[in-house]
Write an enzyme that holds these catalytic residues in place. Sequence first.
Site, mmCIF file in Angstrom:
data_model
loop_
_atom_site.group_PDB
_atom_site.id
_atom_site.type_symbol
_atom_site.label_atom_id
_atom_site.label_comp_id
_atom_site.label_asym_id
_atom_site.label_seq_id
_atom_site.Cartn_x
_atom_site.Cartn_y
_atom_site.Cartn_z
ATOM 1 N N ARG A 4 0.534 3.292 -3.752
ATOM 2 C CA ARG A 4 -0.275 2.509 -4.715
ATOM 3 C C ARG A 4 0.507 2.252 -5.988
ATOM 4 N NH1 ARG A 4 -6.437 3.810 -4.422
ATOM 5 N NH2 ARG A 4 -6.775 3.378 -2.212
ATOM 6 N N ARG B 250 -5.369 -2.012 -0.037
ATOM 7 C CA ARG B 250 -4.999 -0.833 -0.823
ATOM 8 C C ARG B 250 -5.185 0.492 -0.080
ATOM 9 N NH1 ARG B 250 -8.877 -1.004 -5.931
ATOM 10 N NH2 ARG B 250 -7.836 -2.976 -6.285
ATOM 11 N N HIS B 251 -5.563 0.420 1.201
ATOM 12 C CA HIS B 251 -5.767 1.651 1.977
ATOM 13 C C HIS B 251 -4.851 1.705 3.200
ATOM 14 C CE1 HIS B 251 -9.626 1.600 -0.226
ATOM 15 N NE2 HIS B 251 -9.496 2.905 -0.163
ATOM 16 N N GLU C 57 -6.771 2.222 -8.562
ATOM 17 C CA GLU C 57 -6.777 3.680 -8.741
ATOM 18 C C GLU C 57 -5.494 4.251 -8.143
ATOM 19 O OE1 GLU C 57 -9.925 5.960 -6.673
ATOM 20 O OE2 GLU C 57 -8.326 7.465 -6.507
ATOM 21 N N ARG D 72 -5.955 9.568 6.481
ATOM 22 C CA ARG D 72 -7.364 9.202 6.277
ATOM 23 C C ARG D 72 -7.757 8.146 7.303
ATOM 24 N NH1 ARG D 72 -8.540 10.225 0.292
ATOM 25 N NH2 ARG D 72 -7.137 11.999 0.003
ATOM 26 N N GLU E 188 -9.553 5.640 7.467
ATOM 27 C CA GLU E 188 -10.287 4.721 6.597
ATOM 28 C C GLU E 188 -11.087 3.752 7.458
ATOM 29 O OE1 GLU E 188 -10.645 4.833 3.439
ATOM 30 O OE2 GLU E 188 -9.039 6.194 2.789
ATOM 31 N N SER F 149 -6.147 10.767 -8.801
ATOM 32 C CA SER F 149 -7.365 11.385 -9.310
ATOM 33 C C SER F 149 -7.172 12.890 -9.337
ATOM 34 C CB SER F 149 -8.588 10.922 -8.528
ATOM 35 O OG SER F 149 -8.793 11.689 -7.417
HETATM 36 P P1 AMO Z 1 -8.162 11.025 -3.714
HETATM 37 O O1 AMO Z 1 -8.934 11.007 -2.445
HETATM 38 O O2 AMO Z 1 -8.701 10.250 -4.857
HETATM 39 O O3 AMO Z 1 -8.034 12.523 -4.251
HETATM 40 O O4 AMO Z 1 -6.672 10.610 -3.420
HETATM 41 C C1 AMO Z 1 -5.679 10.692 -4.428
HETATM 42 C C2 AMO Z 1 -4.888 9.409 -4.492
HETATM 43 O O5 AMO Z 1 -4.312 9.132 -3.218
HETATM 44 C C3 AMO Z 1 -4.264 7.738 -3.002
HETATM 45 N N1 AMO Z 1 -5.010 7.402 -1.790
HETATM 46 C C4 AMO Z 1 -4.623 6.484 -0.878
HETATM 47 N N2 AMO Z 1 -3.567 5.666 -0.839
HETATM 48 C C5 AMO Z 1 -3.451 4.835 0.222
HETATM 49 N N3 AMO Z 1 -4.328 4.792 1.245
HETATM 50 C C6 AMO Z 1 -5.412 5.605 1.249
HETATM 51 N N4 AMO Z 1 -6.252 5.572 2.280
HETATM 52 C C7 AMO Z 1 -5.597 6.492 0.149
HETATM 53 N N5 AMO Z 1 -6.528 7.412 -0.166
HETATM 54 C C8 AMO Z 1 -6.148 7.953 -1.336
HETATM 55 C C9 AMO Z 1 -4.879 7.073 -4.217
HETATM 56 C C10 AMO Z 1 -5.731 8.184 -4.793
HETATM 57 O O6 AMO Z 1 -5.931 8.037 -6.173
HETATM 58 N N6 AMO Z 1 -7.628 16.002 -3.368
HETATM 59 C C11 AMO Z 1 -7.786 14.885 -4.297
HETATM 60 C C12 AMO Z 1 -6.748 14.921 -5.378
HETATM 61 C C13 AMO Z 1 -6.907 16.056 -6.357
HETATM 62 O O7 AMO Z 1 -8.003 16.251 -6.890
HETATM 63 O O8 AMO Z 1 -5.912 16.759 -6.600
HETATM 64 C C14 AMO Z 1 -7.648 13.588 -3.534
HETATM 65 O O9 AMO Z 1 -7.116 13.535 -2.440
HETATM 66 O O10 AMO Z 1 -3.844 6.714 -5.094
#
Ligand code: AMO
Length: 461
Positions: free
Chosen positions: A435, A243-244, A384, A235, A237, A387
Amino acid sequence: MRSFLNGPSFSVPGGSMEEDKPLRERYSSEITPEDFGTKLAVAGWLQDVRNLGGIAFLQLRDRGGVLQVTAIKKEMGPEGFRELVELPRESVITVTGTVQENNQAKAGFEVLPSSWELLSRAEVPLPLGVVDKVGADLDTRLDNRFLDIRKPEVAAIFRLRSILTEGLRRSLVDQGFVEVATPKIVSAGAEGGATLFKLDYFGKPAYLAQSPQLYKQHLMATGLDRVFEVAPAFRAEPSDTSRHLAEFTSLDVEQAYVRTSEDVMVTVERMTVDGIRYMIEGGQELLDQLIVRLDVPPQPFRRIPYDECIDMLRGDGADVPEDAEMGTEHEKALGQLVHQRWGEDFYFITDFPTRYKVGTFYAHRHEDRPELTGYFDLGVRGLEIASGGKREHRLDVVTAQMEEGGLRPADFEFYLKAFRYGMPPHGGFGYGLERLLQVLLGLSNIRETVLYPRDRQRLVP
Ligand code: AMO
């Protein structure tokens, strides 16, 4: 190999008897009173030397801990003694010597060397101290990660990460899931254009996968029925937060024949509890080292509908605007409220309003209340972790939802094709491994849980 009892012997390529000796026969942690009086090879980093003139106490660190090598000048000769005690800290040596009980030594024994060999000389000064009391800042630590991970308390994080991952995997396998691997170079994103990393794929535009979303759903049309994947997700970001990450490990699950999102939450819950239990059982010493006390969370995790979460926050005086989604500060405050009210750390926020999930074209909406999806987040102390939810498996509806979210169904043809020839109802979730580890170990920054974190500033090491 320097041997000072049987006269000097040096490493000669192709070599001497000494050359056949193993570099290490035991880790420090494997040595027991049964070894007292026997000759063994130990190896590791020279952590510290206390030279009292005629005798020197060397601390040799390996994966299992630290042991003392006691060098006696009279026995080694002045030259051999000087060479050994003047070695720079963090040089790598192997020592063959007799193990002897010594209650003054921290481990309760010492090794009296009969020979030693320098395997790698460390340069001076070290860019990062391994045993320094004063902690270096995170950037210096990450720039010198190989030295940072020599610290037992940092290594403990990665050992626990390994145990936790295994526990989560085992739980899913026990629940009948098959581990799969899907492509990380993809033609379309599934989580919105803003965080896509674009790349050139033999002249065609392509992206690094943000999530295996489209593939894990695709696999529901194959009969594998229950799949999971533990793999990097990417990502771009836009901001640096604690947390990212730009590259994180996504634990993704998809299961067929779900009636409602509740079926998926049951899987999340069991996997989480099993994984934590496995980590506590297999990693108690490591947790103690980090001064972390962990309990298996009680089940079931509380389910709190999104609208109720907003009411709770407003009731607590938080300003949550009518048309805005819960932000990070609200998530944190909610974690505290759940803890205050029920003494619980793990909870689901359920039934996300459709207006906040329009981009999530694959989410199933409630038949009787289309303003709500069946989507949930797993929150742990305000963070979080996951999801997911029941998906929309009807081709016409998923296509319409795509268009509503501003996407062109034509760009997703390979995905939609799997919906045309028999697609069972299904659901799943994405779970952030870093996380979970961050919150379980109480780490203030997610980068602590990654060997070589990637963020906007960091591409090396
Ligand atoms: P989402 O975008 O909420 O859902 O991502 C799911 C989980 O991935 C983790 N996460 C991250 N951890 C660290 N850095 C990041 N940049 C980051 N982005 C996300 C979080 C988050 O809850 N496709 C959907 C999932 C689904 O519906 O099956 C998805 O990617 O813990």
